[in-house]
Design a protein around this motif. Structure first.
Motif, mmCIF file in Angstrom:
data_model
loop_
_atom_site.group_PDB
_atom_site.id
_atom_site.type_symbol
_atom_site.label_atom_id
_atom_site.label_comp_id
_atom_site.label_asym_id
_atom_site.label_seq_id
_atom_site.Cartn_x
_atom_site.Cartn_y
_atom_site.Cartn_z
ATOM 1 N N TYR B 151 13.564 18.005 11.541
ATOM 2 C CA TYR B 151 13.027 18.489 10.259
ATOM 3 C C TYR B 151 14.161 18.922 9.345
ATOM 4 O O TYR B 151 14.201 18.576 8.165
ATOM 5 N N ILE B 168 11.698 17.606 1.077
ATOM 6 C CA ILE B 168 10.996 18.602 1.886
ATOM 7 C C ILE B 168 9.577 18.138 2.141
ATOM 8 O O ILE B 168 9.050 18.285 3.254
ATOM 9 N N ASN B 169 8.972 17.538 1.121
ATOM 10 C CA ASN B 169 7.614 17.035 1.324
ATOM 11 C C ASN B 169 7.580 15.981 2.420
ATOM 12 O O ASN B 169 6.669 15.979 3.261
ATOM 13 N N ASN B 172 7.967 17.529 5.691
ATOM 14 C CA ASN B 172 6.702 18.137 6.108
ATOM 15 C C ASN B 172 5.740 17.086 6.648
ATOM 16 O O ASN B 172 5.049 17.313 7.634
ATOM 17 N N PHE B 175 6.735 16.157 9.984
ATOM 18 C CA PHE B 175 6.462 17.224 10.929
ATOM 19 C C PHE B 175 4.990 17.289 11.275
ATOM 20 O O PHE B 175 4.610 17.490 12.424
ATOM 21 N N ILE B 176 4.156 17.109 10.268
ATOM 22 C CA ILE B 176 2.719 17.221 10.535
ATOM 23 C C ILE B 176 2.250 16.065 11.411
ATOM 24 O O ILE B 176 1.521 16.263 12.379
#
Lengths: 486, 501
Positions: B151, B168-169, B172, B175-176
């Protein structure tokens, strides 16, 4: 009412705290000395923590019909006392700058602690009610302590009114139960419930639900959660580390006591209500946390979801008493440590300012200025999110295995979604700390105060953070400890 | 003890490189490189001097080279790591690409070097851990641990300063996706363990124990599905591929990208090691659906790759397409195709990583990833077009490279079991040649769109490419060496998964 020596020994930690309260009151009225009172309070809390050692040999024990001490309550009492110690340690530097009376802070903390630990051992409706009140009344004062600040009075007032309402619910519930059972002892509830006719059962059930509602209000579960974020925002950080932990641990321990012994709670209605509350708390807490820009509000919502996870334990605690106590212990310890670090860090930064540093963007780029501190905060946030090598992961792991073992699939779904939503929120805070610092002066101010680790609060933060990491990698000692108290 | 070094060395070198950053900016990369080198030496030591083969004693796998330490005894969790031939091959791949990743980021990472190398080493540690863990909890532990440093790698070291937010999006999103996969896997692992507990009254996460006790038929399918989902999200197979292309587009083009080569390969490894072994019946039932998904991602990946204008997205989709073939090999094949799969995993990782490195070089000079703005680069650049041509051809499986051997063995193996599947897969490979050639044509041939200055390939990247080319040719000419290492484990995996049903 005759109390023998053994019961007196069992009351030792409580008596020590009571004595301290008296000394503090006398000392305040005679001669105010901030350092002395802070020192006395912390020492007496530590002594009372140590005196719990003497209890281990003599529990389980009934102290009159009002209190019942078990090994498990010793665990919870020690957690509450640790959170109080942390609060006093954090508050001392904060209070040094405080313009008005400083000493009452410790008095209020002590009384509230006393209420919380009495609550964990109470075995009678009367002692239950009094302890709840004893626990929450001083908190109004604590919340309003920084009354010169924005939102502080508002938060205190809100909590005062709502807490009053919840207390009246509690009282109403107790009287419903009393009307049918004619007895205020908690243990009798179980016996009576099996002999009742159906219509009477309904009434007792109604009373129990009222009592539970009041508790859920105190735990700020959905749908009784609306006050949480505002009050978290208005409360000073050092108070929050106490407010957020002690009350919740105390109430959770009494709930666990309820739900692990009484067959009343096999009832379908209560099961349904509990699962719904847990379901929505997990989802709602995590969802709302994503949108927060104030880290105190953020933690408010995140605590809703954390306690939501914890409620899952209650659903099965009767059938799997052993495992659920273990899970509860792990989870609550995780909650305690994360709270101490989280609010400790906010408090640490706020000491250099007049107000609490609680906006997310002020922490941007913290890592490049204070790598160690930011790493500890990262550990804490990961632990809240339940990522491996932290204690939170084991909490999550245990709860997940409870869900799967008992086939609670709906809750399991909300757990999955909630965890992912929550992680999104925590990651936002984490990555914020690792971005390049903005040009604001705040981060540059921190550079000067490089010796945070040498202060008592710094040491406390460091130890808690490292504990999360060590116990996350090697949780055996903790598990053995929790198993030994059963 | 030697085995634990495989995890300890990358971890410690990561920590040291983070702290040494304060003293001098160059130290972290040296420490990271040394750490990788030492780990590689350890693996070689194990490979040469230990008898690591998996053999079978009355349907019980016994890995003669393993380390078992009690960890969380009350849950029956052990720190159980072991190595067999399959793991050794994957370890070599991980370490090889890891060293190349570090070399690639040598001069590219200009800020926060210490933290960057810490993250890289943690990712490598997690990957190594996944390959050697033989306790399901430990496996999950490593599987999850990779995500955090990954990440950071995506979100903090992007190429352009302005689109930080977008990075960052995407981080994310990554990561999700992976978190969903992780949670599903945790649920399945717990189901599996509790099922074992109900049958035998032993709470254990030990892979060997769980292996010999067949799962109840009623829930075998569900558990298998959980594992399958978790792996194919990470792999990624088409309905769950959304994160990969964005991820590749934004990740720092040198360091992290090569790691992806190793990281993505944890999923086929897991499918073979866990799905195939633990749930033979359900896997057999599920095979048609898995093969269908494999086709889907094979064709979809190839077609979408054809229409991409961004080089990195193109390569990412080509990687999805190849993953489809690997999935078909796992579910439709026999022992031969498993062996082909190993060669394919190795050579596909190498060629994809090489293409990423070269595209990174192009980006460095042209400041764009857009294919439509390139064209006629052959006259402007030395070496890169030739190398790209080689790797692109290798990617589509030209004889003499490892990919050819891999694809050949896979198709050959599948043909014995399901001839039709094999024939359709062959058609998929045709598409891969179309998009590869299209890419080469558009970037390097034709007339230049702009007036680019001439430039040379970096001397370091030049040697890296040479090494990669030799690796591919080695795989293509002498694959038997690799097959020998992994033969016993693959043989065992195949027999074990067939014997039970």
């Amino acid at each position: 009412m005759i109390i023998n020596l053994q019961e007196l020994i069992a009351l030792l930690p409580f008596l020590i705290l009571l004595l301290t309260v008296v000394i503090v009151i006398l000392s305040i009225s005679y001669n105010r000395n901030h350092f002395f009172i802070a020192f006395l309070t912390i020492i007496s809390l530590i002594v009372s923590l140590c005196s719990l050692y003497f209890l281990i040999a003599i529990v389980p024990i009934d102290i009159t019909s009002l209190f019942h001490i078990t090994k498990r309550s010793i665990l919870y009492i020690s957690m509450i006392i640790i959170s109080s110690i942390a609060t006093c340690v954090f508050a001392y530097p904060w209070l040094l700058k405080y313009a008005f009376n400083k000493e009452e802070f410790y008095l209020l903390t002590l009384i509230s602690t006393l209420g919380a630990i009495f609550l964990t051992i109470s075995n009678h409706m009367a002692s239950l009610f009094i302890s709840v009140e004893l626990m929450s009344l001083p908190i109004f004062g604590l919340i309003a302590y920084s009354n010169s600040q924005k939102y502080s009075l508002e938060a205190s007032f809100k909590y005062l009114v709502l807490s009053g309402v919840s207390s009246s619910f509690l009282l109403l519930g107790i009287s419903w139960i009393y009307a049918i059972s004619g007895n205020l002892s908690l243990l009798c509830l179980n016996q009576i419930f099996s002999d009742l006719s159906n219509s009477e059962k309904m009434m007792v059930l109604f009373g129990i639900i009222m009592v539970l509602m009041s508790f859920f209000f105190k735990l700020s579960m959905v749908p009784f959660h609306l006050w949480t974020a505002d009050i978290y925002q208005g409360t000073p950080a050092s108070v929050l580390s106490f407010f957020s932990v002690s009350g919740k641990i105390a109430i959770f321990s009494i709930l666990l006591y309820f739900f692990s012994y009484f067959s009343v709670f096999d009832n379908k209605v209560i099961f349904l209500i509990l699962s719904l509350i847990s379901f929505f708390s997990i989802l709602f807490g995590n969802l709302m946390a994503i949108f927060q820009t104030n880290i105190k509000r953020f933690f408010g919502y995140s605590s809703i979801s954390q306690i939501g996870y914890l409620l899952i334990i209650l659903l099965v605690s009767k059938d799997e008493y052993f495992f659920s106590v273990q899970t509860g212990g792990i989870f609550l310890l995780n909650y305690l440590c994360t709270n101490i670090v989280y609010f400790g860090v906010i408090n640490l930064f706020s000491n250099s300012c007049d107000y609490d540093i609680d906006s997310i963007h002020l922490y941007k780029g913290l890592f490049w200025v204070q790598p160690l501190l930011a790493s500890i905060v990262t550990i804490v946030l990961l632990s809240l999110g339940g990522i491996p090598i932290t204690l939170g992961f084991f909490g999550k792991f245990c709860i997940f295995s409870i869900i799967i073992k008992n086939h609670l699939w709906t809750i399991g779904a909300s757990f999955l979604i909630g965890t992912i939503l929550g992680l999104y929120g925590y990651l936002r805070l984490i990555v914020n700390m690792y971005l390049n610092p903005s040009e604001q002066s705040f981060i540059n101010d921190i550079k000067k105060s490089n010796f945070w680790l040498c202060s008592p609060s710094g040491i406390l933060i460091f130890i808690s953070g490292i504990m999360l990491l060590i116990l996350g990698i090697y949780p055996n000692p903790l598990i053995n400890l929790i198993n030994s108290v059963q | 003890m030697l085995l634990s070094l495989l995890v300890i060395i990358p971890f410690l070198s990561g920590i040291f490189s983070f702290f040494s950053f304060r003293f001098q900016k160059n130290i972290p990369r040296w420490i990271a490189l040394t750490g990788m080198g030492l780990t590689l030496l350890t693996v070689i030591r194990i490979w040469f001097f230990e008898d690591y083969y998996t053999y079978q004693i009355q349907s019980y796998t016994h890995l003669s080279y393993q380390l078992i330490l009690p960890w969380i005894s009350s849950f029956g969790i052990q720190f159980h790591i072991a190595v067999d031939g399959f793991s050794i091959v994957m370890l070599f791949l991980t370490l090889f690409l890891g060293i190349i990743a570090i070399l690639c980021s040598w001069n590219e990472i200009k800020k926060n070097e210490g933290f960057f190398y810490l993250n890289i080493m943690l990712v490598l540690m997690g990957t190594i851990g996944v390959f050697i863990a033989f306790d399901l909890f430990l496996f999950f532990f490593f599987w999850e641990i990779i995500l955090i440093p990954m990440y950071f790698l995506i979100s903090l070291w992007n190429q352009k300063k302005e689109d930080k937010k977008k990075c960052i999006n995407i981080a994310n999103k990554f990561f999700i996706y992976t978190q969903i996969s992780g949670l599903i896997m945790l649920a399945s692992i717990l189901l599996l363990v509790l099922n074992y507990y109900i049958n035998n009254k032993i709470l254990t996460f030990n892979y060997d124990l769980l292996l010999i006790q067949p799962v109840d038929k009623s829930i075998e399918y569900i558990i298998m599905l959980g594992f399958f989902l978790a792996f194919i999200i990470k792999m990624p197979i088409v309905p769950f591929h959304g994160w990969l292309a964005d991820f590749h587009e934004r990740s720092p083009y040198c360091g992290a990208v090569d790691i992806i080569g190793a990281l993505l390969k944890t999923a086929p490894y897991g499918l073979l090691r866990y799905n195939k072994m633990l749930f033979p019946n359900a896997t057999e039932q599920f095979a048609p659906i898995a093969i269908f998904l494999g086709f889907l991602s094979m064709f979809y990946g190839a077609w979408v790759a054809f229409s991409q204008v961004n080089i990195k997205r193109l390569i990412a989709y080509s990687s999805i397409s190849h993953m489809g073939l690997m999935l078909i090999a796992i579910y439709g094949g026999n022992e031969i195709s498993f062996q082909g799969l190993i060669i394919q995993i190795l050579s596909n990782s190498i060629s994809t990583s090489a293409l990423f490195i070269l595209s990174g070089q192009i980006y460095k000079y042209l400041k764009t990833q857009d294919i439509s703005e390139m064209g006629g680069l052959w006259t402007n650049i030395y070496w890169i077009p030739g190398f790209s041509l080689f790797f692109a051809l290798s990617n589509l499986g030209i004889p003499g490279t490892g990919n050819f051997i891999g694809e050949f063995l896979i198709l050959f193996g599948i043909f014995k079991e399901h001839p039709l599947v094999s024939i359709i897969s062959t058609i998929g490979i045709i598409f891969s040649s179309i998009y590869s050639l299209n890419m080469i044509q558009k970037i390097y041939y034709g007339l230049s769109k702009h007036d680019f200055p001439k430039f040379f390939l970096n001397i370091k990247e030049f040697w890296i490419s040479i090494v990669l080319i030799f690796a591919l040719i080695f795989l293509g000419l002498i694959p038997q060496k690799i097959l020998n290492i992994s033969f016993e484990s693959i043989h065992f995996i195949y027999n074990f998964s067939k014997r039970i049903q």
